[in-house]
Design an enzyme around this catalytic site. Structure first.
Site, PDB file in Angstrom:
ATOM      1  N   TYR A 179      -7.471  66.612  61.373  1.00  0.00           N
ATOM      2  CA  TYR A 179      -8.390  66.409  60.377  1.00  0.00           C
ATOM      3  C   TYR A 179      -9.057  67.923  60.789  1.00  0.00           C
ATOM      4  O   TYR A 179      -8.415  68.686  61.757  1.00  0.00           O
ATOM      5  CB  TYR A 179      -8.864  65.282  60.635  1.00  0.00           C
ATOM      6  CG  TYR A 179      -7.667  64.312  60.214  1.00  0.00           C
ATOM      7  CD1 TYR A 179      -6.888  64.344  59.182  1.00  0.00           C
ATOM      8  CD2 TYR A 179      -7.963  63.290  60.267  1.00  0.00           C
ATOM      9  CE1 TYR A 179      -7.201  63.572  58.522  1.00  0.00           C
ATOM     10  CE2 TYR A 179      -7.151  61.848  59.749  1.00  0.00           C
ATOM     11  CZ  TYR A 179      -6.601  62.385  58.509  1.00  0.00           C
ATOM     12  OH  TYR A 179      -5.784  61.520  58.796  1.00  0.00           O
ATOM     13  N   ARG A 226     -13.926  61.648  68.652  1.00  0.00           N
ATOM     14  CA  ARG A 226     -12.522  61.018  69.029  1.00  0.00           C
ATOM     15  C   ARG A 226     -12.315  62.371  68.728  1.00  0.00           C
ATOM     16  O   ARG A 226     -11.778  62.454  68.177  1.00  0.00           O
ATOM     17  CB  ARG A 226     -12.467  60.859  67.978  1.00  0.00           C
ATOM     18  CG  ARG A 226     -11.400  59.705  68.831  1.00  0.00           C
ATOM     19  CD  ARG A 226     -10.779  58.905  67.437  1.00  0.00           C
ATOM     20  NE  ARG A 226      -9.688  57.463  67.705  1.00  0.00           N
ATOM     21  CZ  ARG A 226      -8.617  56.605  67.613  1.00  0.00           C
ATOM     22  NH1 ARG A 226      -8.234  57.764  65.727  1.00  0.00           N
ATOM     23  NH2 ARG A 226      -7.924  55.922  67.724  1.00  0.00           N
TER      24      ARG A 226
END
Length: 357
Positions: A179, A226
């Site tokens: 992403y 993350r």
């Protein structure tokens, strides 16, 4: 020896165990991005884990990639997430909302404004995406201007404030899984020649700016990130400098005193060992597909402070109890992973329900 059933201090919270529900997209939000009616039930059922990390939640209109994913930037979003966090807290649980900007992993048919995604550079990922009309090729994204990058950092910080307003215990920045943030890391997605492209320092700049902005707004002890070093999905190639990029990134993140770093491990054990050395805070480790008989091994060895699990928690609302009692686990049903009703979402049976059947 430390076990996954021991308590641990994470940011401002003392967790009852070291088991984490990994973030998992479920695609059941309303069309405007407000969490669906069943979301509170779903998360509250799983409040027995030490920490829940929510599904990826877009920080802005531009951040959405998939159909019916939740947002956390409007009043309606906040009200919807407040129902979720209240339900989790009522069960004694803790929840961080994951802030996920999909970047180029988006399709105009899936978003409210129907524009192509945005990305470091105008390079399509070369894959398709599911829409209401079926699979379609993802179009070339719009390259972010310097002004748009600055606004995107502000969007992340605003969403973090709204998450805290909604009762979340903190936020996890999604810097993994191909992403937007990881798109900046990868030369295959980032061919910029300005301060956000080229060198390792430049390609990590956006991630660090997002982390700093959020930490300044809501507190470093409520901010986490993350990472998935080495991910090659959807056209992401971090190149030969990839491991060194993460060593630099983690070293810089360590200066921010965040609540935790969450690593989705892709198999580079020497890099993982270096991350453990470079990161002085709490480390959550997720090894996708890890067998049940290996649960707890990373905490016991000291490689991780907590361990995250996905589909096993999805299919077992009483995951911790089943581990403690060596009880069998429910089997996950993939056909219910994304979208749908309560089926294979909130109707997985608990152990007493299974035994009473």
């Amino acid at each position: 020896m430390t076990t996954v059933f021991d308590s641990v201090v994470l940011g401002r919270n003392t967790l009852p165990n070291r088991l984490v529900m990994a973030p998992m997209t479920r695609s059941r939000a309303q069309q405007d991005g407000t969490p669906g009616d069943l979301a509170a039930t779903y998360y509250a059922q799983r409040a027995g884990v030490g920490l829940i990390v929510s599904e990826g939640t877009q920080p802005s209109d531009d951040g959405q990639g998939y159909l019916t994913t939740p947002g956390i930037y409007t009043d309606a979003h906040v009200a919807g997430w407040k129902r979720v966090t209240d339900a989790v807290h009522a069960k004694g649980g803790h929840i961080f909302i994951q802030l996920m900007h999909a970047g180029r992993m988006s399709h105009p048919d899936n978003t409210l404004h129907h524009r192509p995604g945005v990305a470091p550079s105008a390079i399509a990922p070369g894959t398709g995406m599911f829409t209401a009309q079926g699979m379609k090729d993802i179009p070339v994204p719009q390259a972010l201007s310097l002004e748009a990058i600055e606004q995107t950092v502000k969007d992340f910080a605003f969403a973090a404030r709204r998450a805290i307003e909604a009762g979340a215990d903190g936020v996890e920045i999604h810097g993994a899984n191909a992403y937007l943030i990881q798109q900046f890391f990868a030369p295959s997605a980032n061919t910029r020649t300005d301060a956000y492209g080229g060198s390792i320092e430049n390609r990590t700049r956006f991630a660090l700016e997002v982390a700093k902005a959020i930490a300044e707004d809501i507190g470093a002890d409520r901010t986490a990130i993350r990472l998935s070093p080495g991910t090659t999905m959807w056209g992401i190639d971090e190149g030969p400098e990839g491991p060194d990029l993460y060593r630099h990134l983690v070293k810089e993140l360590d200066k921010l005193n965040l609540a935790y770093v969450h690593v989705m491990h892709q198999g580079n054990e020497p890099l993982l060992a270096d991350i453990r050395k470079l990161w002085s805070g709490k480390l959550i480790l997720n090894r996708p597909g890890r067998p049940r008989d290996q649960i707890g091994a990373d905490v016991a060895s000291g490689l991780a402070d907590l361990e995250a699990y996905g589909v096993m928690v999805l299919a077992n609302p009483d995951f911790v109890q089943r581990l403690e009692t060596h009880a069998p686990m429910n089997e996950p049903h993939r056909e219910g992973f994304f979208g749908g009703t309560d089926k294979f979402y909130t109707d997985y049976p608990t152990l007493p329900e299974t035994q009473g059947a």
